[in-house]
Scaffold this motif. Structure first.
Motif, PDB file in Angstrom:
ATOM      1  N   PRO A  29     -11.692   5.313   3.053  1.00  0.00           N
ATOM      2  CA  PRO A  29     -10.636   4.535   2.427  1.00  0.00           C
ATOM      3  C   PRO A  29      -9.507   4.235   3.407  1.00  0.00           C
ATOM      4  O   PRO A  29      -9.180   5.041   4.264  1.00  0.00           O
ATOM      5  CB  PRO A  29     -10.163   5.434   1.284  1.00  0.00           C
ATOM      6  N   THR A  30      -8.922   3.059   3.257  1.00  0.00           N
ATOM      7  CA  THR A  30      -7.819   2.654   4.120  1.00  0.00           C
ATOM      8  C   THR A  30      -6.509   3.196   3.570  1.00  0.00           C
ATOM      9  O   THR A  30      -6.253   3.124   2.374  1.00  0.00           O
ATOM     10  CB  THR A  30      -7.749   1.112   4.197  1.00  0.00           C
ATOM     11  N   GLN A  31      -5.673   3.728   4.451  1.00  0.00           N
ATOM     12  CA  GLN A  31      -4.365   4.213   4.035  1.00  0.00           C
ATOM     13  C   GLN A  31      -3.459   3.008   3.798  1.00  0.00           C
ATOM     14  O   GLN A  31      -3.193   2.219   4.701  1.00  0.00           O
ATOM     15  CB  GLN A  31      -3.760   5.119   5.103  1.00  0.00           C
ATOM     16  N   LEU A  32      -2.973   2.841   2.563  1.00  0.00           N
ATOM     17  CA  LEU A  32      -2.159   1.691   2.221  1.00  0.00           C
ATOM     18  C   LEU A  32      -0.690   1.984   2.458  1.00  0.00           C
ATOM     19  O   LEU A  32      -0.204   3.087   2.211  1.00  0.00           O
ATOM     20  CB  LEU A  32      -2.380   1.304   0.755  1.00  0.00           C
ATOM     21  N   GLU A  33       0.030   0.983   2.932  1.00  0.00           N
ATOM     22  CA  GLU A  33       1.463   1.117   3.137  1.00  0.00           C
ATOM     23  C   GLU A  33       2.190   0.725   1.863  1.00  0.00           C
ATOM     24  O   GLU A  33       1.850  -0.264   1.211  1.00  0.00           O
ATOM     25  CB  GLU A  33       1.908   0.207   4.284  1.00  0.00           C
ATOM     26  N   ALA A  34       3.195   1.500   1.475  1.00  0.00           N
ATOM     27  CA  ALA A  34       3.976   1.179   0.282  1.00  0.00           C
ATOM     28  C   ALA A  34       4.790  -0.084   0.530  1.00  0.00           C
ATOM     29  O   ALA A  34       5.415  -0.259   1.571  1.00  0.00           O
ATOM     30  CB  ALA A  34       4.902   2.340  -0.072  1.00  0.00           C
ATOM     31  N   VAL A  35       4.766  -0.979  -0.447  1.00  0.00           N
ATOM     32  CA  VAL A  35       5.490  -2.239  -0.335  1.00  0.00           C
ATOM     33  C   VAL A  35       6.230  -2.501  -1.642  1.00  0.00           C
ATOM     34  O   VAL A  35       5.943  -1.902  -2.676  1.00  0.00           O
ATOM     35  CB  VAL A  35       4.534  -3.421  -0.042  1.00  0.00           C
ATOM     36  N   THR A  36       7.185  -3.412  -1.584  1.00  0.00           N
ATOM     37  CA  THR A  36       7.917  -3.831  -2.776  1.00  0.00           C
ATOM     38  C   THR A  36       7.252  -5.080  -3.333  1.00  0.00           C
ATOM     39  O   THR A  36       7.054  -6.057  -2.615  1.00  0.00           O
ATOM     40  CB  THR A  36       9.382  -4.124  -2.434  1.00  0.00           C
ATOM     41  N   VAL A  37       6.904  -5.034  -4.615  1.00  0.00           N
ATOM     42  CA  VAL A  37       6.246  -6.144  -5.280  1.00  0.00           C
ATOM     43  C   VAL A  37       7.247  -6.823  -6.203  1.00  0.00           C
ATOM     44  O   VAL A  37       8.101  -6.161  -6.811  1.00  0.00           O
ATOM     45  CB  VAL A  37       5.018  -5.663  -6.077  1.00  0.00           C
ATOM     46  N   THR A  38       7.180  -8.147  -6.294  1.00  0.00           N
ATOM     47  CA  THR A  38       8.092  -8.879  -7.162  1.00  0.00           C
ATOM     48  C   THR A  38       8.073  -8.300  -8.573  1.00  0.00           C
ATOM     49  O   THR A  38       7.017  -8.079  -9.155  1.00  0.00           O
ATOM     50  CB  THR A  38       7.692 -10.363  -7.198  1.00  0.00           C
ATOM     51  N   GLY A  39       9.272  -8.060  -9.106  1.00  0.00           N
ATOM     52  CA  GLY A  39       9.405  -7.488 -10.433  1.00  0.00           C
ATOM     53  C   GLY A  39       9.914  -6.072 -10.421  1.00  0.00           C
ATOM     54  O   GLY A  39      10.245  -5.516 -11.473  1.00  0.00           O
ATOM     55  N   SER A  40       9.988  -5.450  -9.233  1.00  0.00           N
ATOM     56  CA  SER A  40      10.460  -4.078  -9.127  1.00  0.00           C
ATOM     57  C   SER A  40      11.021  -3.854  -7.730  1.00  0.00           C
ATOM     58  O   SER A  40      10.609  -4.503  -6.764  1.00  0.00           O
ATOM     59  CB  SER A  40       9.327  -3.084  -9.395  1.00  0.00           C
TER      60      SER A  40
END
Length: 861
Positions: A29-40
């Motif tokens: 599995p790929t380690q995902l980077e935390a990002v800000t998504v529209t709406g929060s």
């Protein structure tokens, strides 16, 4: 033809296709980077959150063949109705384009750039709606667009009742790219368009500590008039159900089209009066308005973006951004000025319209009678009336962001403006008209009047307007503490902004010089302070609860509070259930609540008209603002699920339900006419001349529907890669009263409240093989029923048919650093469906260009 009953089969096919993929058991599995998504404002690694977000990437935009940002955004299925593009030339906001999620109007869809507001257009659409002009925003610099399809007032505040469109620009671009394309109609209309773009980027923020990015794009498109289109040129639709000869009677005396001039004056012909107005007899002089009707203005637009990011420390970045756009839109506004009863000028001292006497004096060379005689004609020698709008948009943004002590934070300040100058020519000079009418110096019943008289009648004016936004934003987010199921996320923020509009009119209007003036004077400003916070609480390892709230203080009406609650439940790796409830608000727009005056022109079916009962009659609308308005309130409910058996397969279905209370607007003019309301003013003959109105908090509105999104990728070693993406929206209800206090009417699938088809969808299939990639996109707009008010005869059709078109784009990358593209829009050359309530078709649902082809080349350095 699209059949809703085929939808379950389509979804089943997408899910079944996932079985063709073999799972790679050894793939880590790929380690995902935390990002800000529209709406929060809380960062997350989840690709699907508690609210549905449609993401349109730069790659998807390229393969779509679309060359402008409005074309990309307005094609999404959630843009269900009540938004317009530059086809609406008879408007104070001509040459603009907006988006209307859920059919709730452009004023209820919040458009952001990089998560922050920008200035609204300099004037209002339909006199009261403020909105962001999509034509002012760049396309080449876009990294992706995120469309949040539920209300987000708890995070973003007012204007986000229907959803949010967040246009995210490239943040860390390196390299260079240039491209050009040329396009044109294949149908002999003569319309062409040319486009170019340039991207330059240097430096990697993580490696080099800085990045500088510059983007420039431009487009030039020729004007398309109605007489350029073969099937619209004659304006004769008597072969269509409910159609008629859409010509305009002119050149007659005593308010009787049968009492025509002795000779032809101007581009007129004698035609049967009954062909224009059913039930009438005899012949009348009339002209074809097609040469005086611009369907699409000629445009020239340029957008430039300059962005820089500098790493101050290992954990702190400074950034700055400048956006500049310049747009010119030129079009024919109308035929030469019509002279007749109801001609008026503005009395600025008393803030009202005054009637201008147009009766021919006895002895006037155009008067064959010995007494003062009413006349109806046009100032043919003065020429067609033209408009040219120049719009300049800017946004300057600077900020600092970083990560300190477990907190991610961002502080920024910005200033944004939209300024307009509208230039008009060949309008009518009141004082010259009155002088020449009295002296007989201009013969209304003859061609070739003296140049001195014609020049004196011509009036050229300039109307200026500007909208400004100044804002300061601060946000911070962190992980507060751990619970057995996970960590509690928290975000908070503060926003200050000042909004202002100064939309003026011309000096010619204020002095009373302009005949038949249209006025949209808006002058006001306000301050807004807001604080907001949100929590993300993991109840179980598979269940998260979101809680958010926002308190706004507006200097002109007071406070508004917006809460939101959401659930995200993922019981299985391939199944996500989600839902949310929120309360929102839309603040009264500055045209609605501040000092404003609006005068416009419209038509209404008048059953009491003494000359043409039951036919459409032109009149003047006069609107007034209301400082006692309250904000519109809303309640939003959303529930849905996403099924994703693998990374290449997903199907999502989401239900939305929105209720708005206290909608701001004027009373319905048609209903006021039917009820003989005293606000309907009539002339001595009994014909409607003026309807006065004021904005009020009126009725409620309820709308609900279903969004269906699906994605399927299929990778083969022999036949290439296939990617299928689809977005469908089914409108179930759009219900509101026509007048406050009446029973609500469901307008879904009708054009009672603007055209609102029940079905709208976009489905694209991309095939990549070797150096070739092609995308076939299907756009479907469902049919709709006619408003009973529009059905003027038994022959009038009950409904308008659907519109189904295909776009095709093909790209070749076999030449080093080069991409060659061919794109064809409306591949089948489909005409818009016949809608007799408009001039052949509804501009909010279709366009008249027919098949349109582009060729382009793109080179990367």
């Amino acid at each position: 033809m699209f059949k809703p009953s085929l939808l379950p089969l389509a979804i089943t096919a997408v899910l079944a296709a996932s079985a063709l993929h073999a799972e790679d058991a050894d793939k880590k599995p790929t380690q995902l980077e935390a990002v800000t998504v529209t709406g929060s404002n809380i960062k997350t690694t989840d690709t699907e959150g508690p609210s549905p977000v449609q993401v349109i990437s730069a790659d998807q935009i390229k393969v779509s063949g679309k060359t402008t940002l409005p074309d990309v955004l307005r094609s999404i299925s959630a843009n269900t109705g009540n938004s317009v593009n530059e086809q609406l030339t008879g408007s104070f906001s001509a040459g603009t384009a907006g988006i209307s999620l859920r059919g709730l109007g452009q004023k209820n869809t919040l458009v952001l750039v990089d998560g922050k507001r920008v200035a609204n257009y300099a004037t209002a659409y339909e006199l009261q709606d403020t909105f962001v002009d999509l034509n002012a925003l760049p396309l080449a610099a876009v990294e992706r667009v995120e469309v949040l399809k539920d209300g987000a007032s708890a995070v973003y505040g007012s204007d986000a009742i229907a959803g949010v469109v967040n246009i995210i620009l490239k943040q860390n671009y390196q390299g260079a790219e240039a491209g050009v394309s040329i396009g044109g109609s294949t149908e002999g209309t003569g319309q062409t368009s040319n486009n170019f773009h340039l991207l330059l980027g240097h430096g990697d923020v993580k490696k080099d500590g800085y990045n500088v990015f510059f983007a420039l794009d431009g487009t030039r498109g020729s004007q398309l008039n109605q007489d350029d289109v073969s099937w619209l040129r004659n304006n004769d639709f008597r072969d269509k159900p409910g159609g008629r000869l859409n010509w305009v009677p002119t050149n007659y005396y005593n308010n009787d089209p049968n009492q025509g001039f002795a000779n032809a004056v101007g581009p007129v012909r004698r035609v049967p009066y009954g062909a224009i107005t059913p039930g009438k007899s005899g012949d009348t002089w009339a002209y074809n308005p097609a040469p005086y009707t611009s369907l699409i203005p000629g445009v020239e637009r340029y957008h430039a973006v300059l962005r820089a990011t500098v790493k101050l420390t290992d954990t702190i970045d400074a950034y700055g951004e400048a956006i500049y756009s310049r747009s010119h839109a030129a079009f024919v506004f109308s035929a030469p000025l019509a002279i007749g009863s109801g001609l008026r000028a503005w009395d600025n001292a008393n803030q009202k319209l005054v009637n201008i006497d147009t009766a021919l004096p006895a002895g006037n060379p155009a008067n064959p009678y010995g007494v003062p005689t009413p006349v109806n004609t046009n100032l043919w020698d003065v020429g067609q009336r033209n408009k040219r709008d120049r719009t300049i948009f800017t946004r300057f943004l600077g900020g600092v962001k970083g990560h300190i002590g477990g907190w991610d934070w961002d502080v920024s300040a910005e200033h944004s403006e939209s300024s307009l100058k509208e230039y008009v020519t060949n309008f009518g000079n009141r004082y010259a008209f009155q002088s020449l009418l009295a002296s007989g110096g201009y013969d209304f019943a003859a061609n070739g009047n003296p140049a001195a008289a014609t020049d004196a009648l011509r009036l050229a004016t300039t109307r200026p307007a500007v909208s400004r936004l100044t804002a300061v934003n601060a946000t911070a987010s962190t992980q507060l503490f751990d619970l057995p199921a996970g960590t509690v996320g928290f975000a908070a923020g503060y926003e200050f902004r000042n909004e202002s509009i100064n939309s003026r009119t011309s000096e010619a209007v204020l002095s009373g010089s302009e005949l038949r003036p249209a006025i949209d004077i808006i002058r006001g400003s306000r301050d807004v302070h807001a604080g907001y916070a949100e929590f993300n609480v993991p109840i179980l390892s598979t269940l998260e609860v979101g809680i958010a709230g926002r308190l706004d203080h507006y200097s002109d009406f007071g406070n508004a509070f917006a809460p939101k609650f959401s659930l995200r439940y993922q019981p299985l790796d391939w199944l996500l259930l989600r839902g949310s409830y929120s309360r929102g608000f839309r603040a009264p727009s500055l045209p609605e609540i501040t000092h404003s005056t609006a005068v416009s022109y419209s038509t209404v079916v008048d059953p009491y008209d003494p000359i043409t009962p039951g036919q459409r009659r032109g009149y003047t609308d006069v609107f007034a603002a209301n400082p006692k308005l309250r904000p519109e309130r809303s309640e939003n409910y959303n529930a849905g699920f996403v099924i994703s058996p693998g990374v290449d397969t997903s199907v999502g279905i989401d239900y939305y339900h929105i209720v708005q209370h206290g909608i701001i607007g004027p009373d319905d003019d048609a209903t006021l006419v039917l009820r003989k309301d005293p606000r309907v003013q009539r002339d001595a003959q009994g014909r409607i001349t003026i309807i006065t109105n004021q904005y009020k908090n009126q009725q409620s509105l309820t709308t609900d529907g279903v969004d269906i999104d699906f994605h399927q990728a299929l990778h083969t070693s022999r036949y290439g890669d296939f990617i299928l993406n689809g977005n469908l929206t089914r409108l179930l209800k759009y219900s509101q009263p026509l007048v406050a206090g009446d029973a609500p009417i469901n307008g879904a699938g009708t054009n009672i409240f603007g055209s609102l088809p029940k079905w709208r969808g976009t489905t694209g299939l991309t095939w990549s093989l070797g150096d070739f990639a092609s995308t076939l996109t299907w756009y479907y707009v469902g049919g709709y029923k006619q408003n009973p008010e529009n059905r003027l005869s038994a022959a009038y059709p009950e409904s308008v048919k659907n519109w189904s078109t295909f776009d095709l784009s093909v790209a070749y990358t076999g030449i080093a650093h080069t991409t060659l593209t061919l794109a064809i829009q409306n591949l089948q050359n489909r005409r818009p469906p016949w809608d007799p309530s408009h001039t052949y078709y509804d501009i909010t649902q279709a366009d008249p260009r027919g098949r349109y082809a582009y060729v382009g080349v793109n080179y990367t350095f």
